[in-house]
Design a protein around this motif. Structure first.
Motif, PDB file in Angstrom:
ATOM      1  N   PHE A  49       0.872  -1.202  -0.097  1.00 24.89           N
ATOM      2  CA  PHE A  49       0.106   0.007  -0.128  1.00 24.89           C
ATOM      3  C   PHE A  49       1.064   1.035   0.031  1.00 24.89           C
ATOM      4  N   ALA A  50       0.994   1.937  -1.198  1.00 25.15           N
ATOM      5  CA  ALA A  50       2.085   3.023  -1.434  1.00 25.15           C
ATOM      6  C   ALA A  50       1.115   4.258  -1.450  1.00 25.15           C
ATOM      7  N   VAL A  51       1.309   5.312  -0.540  1.00 29.61           N
ATOM      8  CA  VAL A  51       0.625   6.552  -0.473  1.00 29.61           C
ATOM      9  C   VAL A  51       1.394   7.322  -1.667  1.00 29.61           C
ATOM     10  N   MET A  52       0.718   7.909  -2.899  1.00 28.44           N
ATOM     11  CA  MET A  52       0.997   8.608  -3.748  1.00 28.44           C
ATOM     12  C   MET A  52       0.975  10.099  -3.277  1.00 28.44           C
ATOM     13  N   GLN A  53      -0.271  10.414  -2.957  1.00 26.18           N
ATOM     14  CA  GLN A  53      -0.513  11.848  -2.479  1.00 26.18           C
ATOM     15  C   GLN A  53      -1.461  11.777  -1.382  1.00 26.18           C
ATOM     16  N   GLY A  54      -1.276  12.951  -0.618  1.00 28.77           N
ATOM     17  CA  GLY A  54      -2.477  12.761   0.730  1.00 28.77           C
ATOM     18  C   GLY A  54      -1.597  12.107   1.915  1.00 28.77           C
ATOM     19  N   THR A  55      -2.524  12.043   2.906  1.00 29.70           N
ATOM     20  CA  THR A  55      -1.983  11.520   4.158  1.00 29.70           C
ATOM     21  C   THR A  55      -3.019  10.445   4.566  1.00 29.70           C
ATOM     22  N   VAL A  56      -2.594   9.280   5.052  1.00 30.66           N
ATOM     23  CA  VAL A  56      -3.439   8.263   5.504  1.00 30.66           C
ATOM     24  C   VAL A  56      -2.915   7.856   6.772  1.00 30.66           C
ATOM     25  N   VAL A  57      -3.964   7.543   7.711  1.00 29.81           N
ATOM     26  CA  VAL A  57      -3.683   7.098   9.016  1.00 29.81           C
ATOM     27  C   VAL A  57      -4.076   5.448   8.848  1.00 29.81           C
ATOM     28  N   MET A  58      -2.926   4.664   8.957  1.00 30.69           N
ATOM     29  CA  MET A  58      -3.340   3.155   8.792  1.00 30.69           C
ATOM     30  C   MET A  58      -3.265   2.502  10.100  1.00 30.69           C
ATOM     31  N   HIS A  59      -4.446   1.917  10.129  1.00 31.45           N
ATOM     32  CA  HIS A  59      -4.558   0.933  11.493  1.00 31.45           C
ATOM     33  C   HIS A  59      -4.549  -0.283  11.405  1.00 31.45           C
ATOM     34  N   TRP A  60      -4.040  -1.050  12.049  1.00 30.93           N
ATOM     35  CA  TRP A  60      -3.754  -2.688  12.143  1.00 30.93           C
ATOM     36  C   TRP A  60      -4.046  -3.281  13.510  1.00 30.93           C
ATOM     37  N   ARG A  61      -3.919  -4.483  13.442  1.00 27.56           N
ATOM     38  CA  ARG A  61      -4.328  -5.410  14.858  1.00 27.56           C
ATOM     39  C   ARG A  61      -2.955  -6.097  14.602  1.00 27.56           C
ATOM     40  N   GLU A  62      -2.306  -6.282  15.710  1.00 25.07           N
ATOM     41  CA  GLU A  62      -1.209  -7.207  15.865  1.00 25.07           C
ATOM     42  C   GLU A  62      -1.561  -7.797  17.392  1.00 25.07           C
ATOM     43  N   ALA A  63      -1.802  -9.095  17.594  1.00 22.00           N
ATOM     44  CA  ALA A  63      -1.903  -9.843  18.721  1.00 22.00           C
ATOM     45  C   ALA A  63      -2.899  -9.188  19.276  1.00 22.00           C
ATOM     46  N   GLY A  64      -4.129  -8.921  18.555  1.00 20.10           N
ATOM     47  CA  GLY A  64      -5.480  -8.437  19.274  1.00 20.10           C
ATOM     48  C   GLY A  64      -5.244  -7.060  19.627  1.00 20.10           C
ATOM     49  N   GLU A  65      -4.026  -6.327  19.460  1.00 15.68           N
ATOM     50  CA  GLU A  65      -3.942  -4.927  19.965  1.00 15.68           C
ATOM     51  C   GLU A  65      -4.011  -3.950  18.586  1.00 15.68           C
ATOM     52  N   GLU A  66      -4.764  -2.821  18.649  1.00 13.16           N
ATOM     53  CA  GLU A  66      -4.682  -2.155  17.752  1.00 13.16           C
ATOM     54  C   GLU A  66      -3.570  -1.102  17.725  1.00 13.16           C
ATOM     55  N   LYS A  67      -2.920  -1.058  16.601  1.00  8.68           N
ATOM     56  CA  LYS A  67      -1.688  -0.239  16.351  1.00  8.68           C
ATOM     57  C   LYS A  67      -2.139   1.020  15.152  1.00  8.68           C
ATOM     58  N   GLN A  68      -1.247   1.937  15.036  1.00 13.82           N
ATOM     59  CA  GLN A  68      -1.564   2.804  13.797  1.00 13.82           C
ATOM     60  C   GLN A  68      -0.224   3.636  13.533  1.00 13.82           C
ATOM     61  N   ALA A  69      -0.301   4.083  12.294  1.00 10.43           N
ATOM     62  CA  ALA A  69       0.924   4.774  11.935  1.00 10.43           C
ATOM     63  C   ALA A  69       0.390   5.880  10.744  1.00 10.43           C
ATOM     64  N   GLN A  70       0.657   7.098  10.744  1.00 12.91           N
ATOM     65  CA  GLN A  70       0.762   8.177   9.823  1.00 12.91           C
ATOM     66  C   GLN A  70       1.487   7.800   8.601  1.00 12.91           C
ATOM     67  N   LEU A  71       0.921   7.752   7.356  1.00 15.31           N
ATOM     68  CA  LEU A  71       1.673   7.522   6.045  1.00 15.31           C
ATOM     69  C   LEU A  71       1.478   8.833   5.278  1.00 15.31           C
ATOM     70  N   ASN A  72       2.583   9.318   4.841  1.00 18.01           N
ATOM     71  CA  ASN A  72       2.618  10.340   4.047  1.00 18.01           C
ATOM     72  C   ASN A  72       2.948  10.039   2.380  1.00 18.01           C
ATOM     73  N   ALA A  73       2.787  11.058   1.666  1.00 20.35           N
ATOM     74  CA  ALA A  73       3.205  10.861   0.276  1.00 20.35           C
ATOM     75  C   ALA A  73       4.534  10.214   0.078  1.00 20.35           C
ATOM     76  N   GLY A  74       4.669   8.665  -0.355  1.00 17.18           N
ATOM     77  CA  GLY A  74       6.025   8.386  -0.737  1.00 17.18           C
ATOM     78  C   GLY A  74       6.030   7.196   0.537  1.00 17.18           C
ATOM     79  N   ASP A  75       5.258   6.956   1.433  1.00 14.30           N
ATOM     80  CA  ASP A  75       5.490   5.896   2.353  1.00 14.30           C
ATOM     81  C   ASP A  75       4.704   4.903   1.988  1.00 14.30           C
ATOM     82  N   ILE A  76       5.140   3.647   2.395  1.00 15.01           N
ATOM     83  CA  ILE A  76       4.732   2.367   1.780  1.00 15.01           C
ATOM     84  C   ILE A  76       4.458   1.472   3.168  1.00 15.01           C
ATOM     85  N   PHE A  77       3.271   0.722   3.009  1.00 16.36           N
ATOM     86  CA  PHE A  77       2.722   0.119   4.345  1.00 16.36           C
ATOM     87  C   PHE A  77       2.562  -1.313   3.602  1.00 16.36           C
ATOM     88  N   TYR A  78       3.184  -2.545   4.290  1.00 13.25           N
ATOM     89  CA  TYR A  78       3.026  -3.843   3.843  1.00 13.25           C
ATOM     90  C   TYR A  78       2.352  -4.671   4.953  1.00 13.25           C
TER      91      TYR A  78
END
Length: 104
Positions: A49-78
């Motif tokens: 998931f590669a942000v081309m333009q804008g800002t995205v807050v990605m949420h994910w669950r890891e071992a039942g715990e919700e985590k998040q990270a802000q992704l800006n243009a050029g950032d990639i989430f795997y």
């Protein structure tokens, strides 16, 4: 065949609308436009998931715990196999998604 895709010019008629770019050996490459969150989901396989333009807050669950990270243009989430996640754009965003063809 060659094409140039200018992501900043792409707008869809609805949130998460997509422009198909390529289908390669069962993998799809799509450019998405959105201004609304997606839904919590788990893909059928891996996702890039590669942000081309804008800002995205990605949420994910890891071992039942919700985590998040802000992704800006050029950032990639795997998202590996089994990774439950949801994207929340902050305003308009354009995102390049590479995943198994037919995945959510």
């Amino acid at each position: 065949m060659q094409r140039i895709i200018r992501s900043q010019d792409f707008t869809a008629e609805r949130p998460w609308g997509a422009q198909d770019i390529a289908q390669m050996n069962g993998t799809s490459v799509r450019l998405h436009w959105t201004d609304q969150p997606y839904i919590w989901h788990v893909n059928d396989g891996e996702e890039v998931f590669a942000v081309m333009q804008g800002t995205v807050v990605m949420h994910w669950r890891e071992a039942g715990e919700e985590k998040q990270a802000q992704l800006n243009a050029g950032d990639i989430f795997y998202a590996g196999v089994g990774c439950e996640h949801v994207a929340h754009p902050q305003g308009e965003a354009r995102i390049l998604v590479v995943e198994k063809a037919g995945s959510l």
